[in-house]
Design a protein around this motif. Structure first.
Motif, short mmCIF file in Angstrom:
data_model
loop_
_atom_site.label_atom_id
_atom_site.label_comp_id
_atom_site.label_asym_id
_atom_site.label_seq_id
_atom_site.Cartn_x
_atom_site.Cartn_y
_atom_site.Cartn_z
N SER A 77 32.81 18.15 50.63
CA SER A 77 32.76 19.67 50.39
C SER A 77 32.07 20.01 49.16
CB SER A 77 34.03 20.22 50.54
OG SER A 77 35.02 19.93 49.48
N ARG A 79 30.04 17.93 47.25
CA ARG A 79 28.89 17.54 47.25
C ARG A 79 27.65 18.72 48.08
NH1 ARG A 79 30.74 12.51 48.48
NH2 ARG A 79 30.11 12.86 50.92
N LYS A 80 28.24 19.37 49.17
CA LYS A 80 27.61 20.19 49.95
C LYS A 80 27.44 21.33 49.05
CE LYS A 80 29.36 18.68 54.36
NZ LYS A 80 30.12 18.85 55.53
N GLU A 81 28.60 21.83 48.34
CA GLU A 81 28.23 23.18 47.69
C GLU A 81 27.51 22.88 46.49
OE1 GLU A 81 28.79 26.74 46.40
OE2 GLU A 81 29.61 26.11 48.10
N LYS A 83 24.75 20.78 46.84
CA LYS A 83 23.43 20.64 47.20
C LYS A 83 23.02 22.23 47.56
CE LYS A 83 20.89 18.61 51.08
NZ LYS A 83 20.99 17.72 52.08
N ARG A 84 23.90 23.13 48.17
CA ARG A 84 23.54 24.49 48.56
C ARG A 84 23.13 25.29 47.35
NH1 ARG A 84 25.61 29.34 48.77
NH2 ARG A 84 27.51 28.85 47.71
N ARG A 85 23.82 25.14 46.18
CA ARG A 85 23.23 25.81 44.95
C ARG A 85 22.12 25.30 44.40
NH1 ARG A 85 28.99 25.98 41.26
NH2 ARG A 85 30.20 27.36 42.96
N SER A 86 21.85 24.13 44.43
CA SER A 86 20.65 23.51 44.20
C SER A 86 19.52 24.20 45.14
CB SER A 86 20.58 22.00 44.16
OG SER A 86 19.35 21.57 43.76
N GLU A 87 19.72 24.08 46.36
CA GLU A 87 18.55 24.55 47.02
C GLU A 87 18.36 26.12 46.81
OE1 GLU A 87 20.25 23.61 50.89
OE2 GLU A 87 19.42 21.53 50.83
N LEU A 88 19.29 26.93 46.56
CA LEU A 88 19.25 28.20 46.18
C LEU A 88 18.31 28.37 45.13
CD1 LEU A 88 22.74 29.87 47.28
CD2 LEU A 88 20.63 30.37 48.29
N GLN A 91 14.74 27.82 45.49
CA GLN A 91 14.15 28.69 46.29
C GLN A 91 13.67 29.99 45.33
OE1 GLN A 91 16.67 30.01 49.37
NE2 GLN A 91 16.32 28.02 50.66
#
Length: 92
Positions: A77, A79-81, A83-88, A91
């Motif tokens: 969980s 790692r997912k968080e 990754k999500r922050r990095s993608e945001l 962008q």
């Protein structure tokens, strides 16, 4: 709360603090080190000292922590968080 429950609560608090301090310590590995660790793990399993002997400058504890952070269910969980922050951020 009785004495036993207070002791359990104190131990759980202590353990979660210890785990969270390890959780936030990310270990940077080069692509070559990661590849070697993955290949060695397939050959010898979780014999971290043996693997560390093949990765110059790395300790068995470091390699084990790296492996757990990459493959442990408890860290999925987090790692997912990240990754999500990095993608945001990418962008923006």
């Amino acid at each position: 709360m009785d004495k036993r429950r207070r002791k359990q609560a104190k131990m759980q608090s202590y353990c979660s603090e210890e785990v969270s301090s390890i959780e936030w310590e990310f270990i940077n590995m080069t692509e070559q080190e990661e590849d070697l660790i993955y290949r060695m793990y397939k050959l010898v399993g979780d014999r971290w000292a043996l693997i560390a002997g093949r990765v110059p400058g790395r300790k068995a504890e470091e390699i084990e922590r790296f492996w757990i952070m990459r493959h442990g269910e408890g860290f999925a969980s987090r790692r997912k968080e990240l990754k999500r922050r990095s993608e945001l951020i990418n962008q923006q």
